[in-house]
Design a protein around this motif. Structure first.
Motif, PDB file in Angstrom:
ATOM      1  N   GLY A  33     -36.072 -38.441  11.702  1.00  0.00           N
ATOM      2  CA  GLY A  33     -37.482 -38.088  11.550  1.00  0.00           C
ATOM      3  C   GLY A  33     -37.689 -36.604  11.336  1.00  0.00           C
ATOM      4  N   CYS A  34     -36.972 -35.788  12.106  1.00  0.00           N
ATOM      5  CA  CYS A  34     -37.097 -34.329  11.965  1.00  0.00           C
ATOM      6  C   CYS A  34     -36.601 -33.850  10.606  1.00  0.00           C
ATOM      7  CB  CYS A  34     -36.340 -33.627  13.091  1.00  0.00           C
ATOM      8  SG  CYS A  34     -37.154 -33.741  14.687  1.00  0.00           S
ATOM      9  N   VAL A  35     -35.493 -34.401  10.146  1.00  0.00           N
ATOM     10  CA  VAL A  35     -34.962 -33.995   8.835  1.00  0.00           C
ATOM     11  C   VAL A  35     -35.924 -34.403   7.723  1.00  0.00           C
ATOM     12  CG1 VAL A  35     -33.099 -34.349   7.160  1.00  0.00           C
ATOM     13  CG2 VAL A  35     -32.556 -34.019   9.578  1.00  0.00           C
ATOM     14  N   ILE A  36     -36.408 -35.636   7.771  1.00  0.00           N
ATOM     15  CA  ILE A  36     -37.344 -36.090   6.733  1.00  0.00           C
ATOM     16  C   ILE A  36     -38.636 -35.284   6.794  1.00  0.00           C
ATOM     17  CG2 ILE A  36     -38.761 -38.031   5.938  1.00  0.00           C
ATOM     18  CD1 ILE A  36     -36.432 -39.867   6.741  1.00  0.00           C
ATOM     19  N   ARG A  41     -42.303 -31.308   4.425  1.00  0.00           N
ATOM     20  CA  ARG A  41     -43.062 -30.060   4.474  1.00  0.00           C
ATOM     21  C   ARG A  41     -42.553 -29.076   3.402  1.00  0.00           C
ATOM     22  NH1 ARG A  41     -47.684 -30.116   7.118  1.00  0.00           N
ATOM     23  NH2 ARG A  41     -47.427 -27.882   7.269  1.00  0.00           N
ATOM     24  N   GLU A  42     -41.229 -28.994   3.225  1.00  0.00           N
ATOM     25  CA  GLU A  42     -40.656 -28.089   2.229  1.00  0.00           C
ATOM     26  C   GLU A  42     -41.092 -28.454   0.818  1.00  0.00           C
ATOM     27  OE1 GLU A  42     -36.313 -27.292   0.347  1.00  0.00           O
ATOM     28  OE2 GLU A  42     -36.404 -27.276   2.539  1.00  0.00           O
ATOM     29  N   MET A  43     -41.289 -29.736   0.589  1.00  0.00           N
ATOM     30  CA  MET A  43     -41.665 -30.205  -0.738  1.00  0.00           C
ATOM     31  C   MET A  43     -43.178 -30.212  -0.946  1.00  0.00           C
ATOM     32  SD  MET A  43     -38.811 -33.217  -1.020  1.00  0.00           S
ATOM     33  CE  MET A  43     -39.377 -33.885  -2.560  1.00  0.00           C
ATOM     34  N   ARG A 120     -35.321 -30.543  -4.261  1.00  0.00           N
ATOM     35  CA  ARG A 120     -36.032 -31.228  -5.336  1.00  0.00           C
ATOM     36  C   ARG A 120     -35.360 -30.988  -6.687  1.00  0.00           C
ATOM     37  NH1 ARG A 120     -41.932 -32.333  -5.135  1.00  0.00           N
ATOM     38  NH2 ARG A 120     -42.418 -33.208  -7.135  1.00  0.00           N
ATOM     39  N   THR A 121     -34.951 -29.763  -6.973  1.00  0.00           N
ATOM     40  CA  THR A 121     -34.317 -29.432  -8.252  1.00  0.00           C
ATOM     41  C   THR A 121     -33.031 -30.230  -8.453  1.00  0.00           C
ATOM     42  OG1 THR A 121     -35.189 -27.193  -8.132  1.00  0.00           O
ATOM     43  CG2 THR A 121     -33.355 -27.565  -9.636  1.00  0.00           C
TER      44      THR A 121
END
Length: 128
Positions: A33-36, A41-43, A120-121
């Protein structure tokens, strides 16, 4: 003492734990959950803008699962409720799904770290 230890040639290094049985399910759910949530948030994901970001993360998980030759996907869809619980980020997965998911998340993070790219890239460059 188990009779297993009496077999000729047996050494203790033959015994190893696996993540699904050695890890507490709650810890595994919080880890995933924390990683996702951090990926989300980063995306650019927010409470209001989440559908496309979650679909992108699901695509990354699907790509990682395929690259790892997993027989079954860890999850078919992601919703904000599946990732962010009332007490913080925590996935709603069973043990076997969580085990597959943690390997996919590790794969995603390692590949992007090795290449110095944003998550994402890299994923969309390889899945296109």
């Amino acid at each position: 003492m188990s009779t297993l230890f009496q077999f000729p040639g047996f050494v203790h290094e033959f015994i190893s734990g696996d993540l699904m049985h050695a890890c507490d399910l709650g810890v595994l759910q919080h880890l995933c959950g924390c990683v996702i949530w951090e990926l989300f948030r980063e995306m650019g994901g927010t409470d209001k803008h989440n559908r496309h970001v979650l679909a992108d993360i699901q695509t990354m998980i699907r790509t990682a699962s395929k690259s790892l030759a997993q027989v079954q996907l860890p999850t078919n869809t992601l919703t904000i409720g599946m990732v962010k619980g009332k007490s913080g980020p925590k996935t709603k997965t069973k043990a076997s799904e969580g085990m597959r998911l943690v390997f996919c998340l590790r794969f995603i993070l390692e590949i992007c770290s090795l290449r110095g790219q944003t998550i994402r890239t890299h994923i969309f460059a390889t899945s296109a």
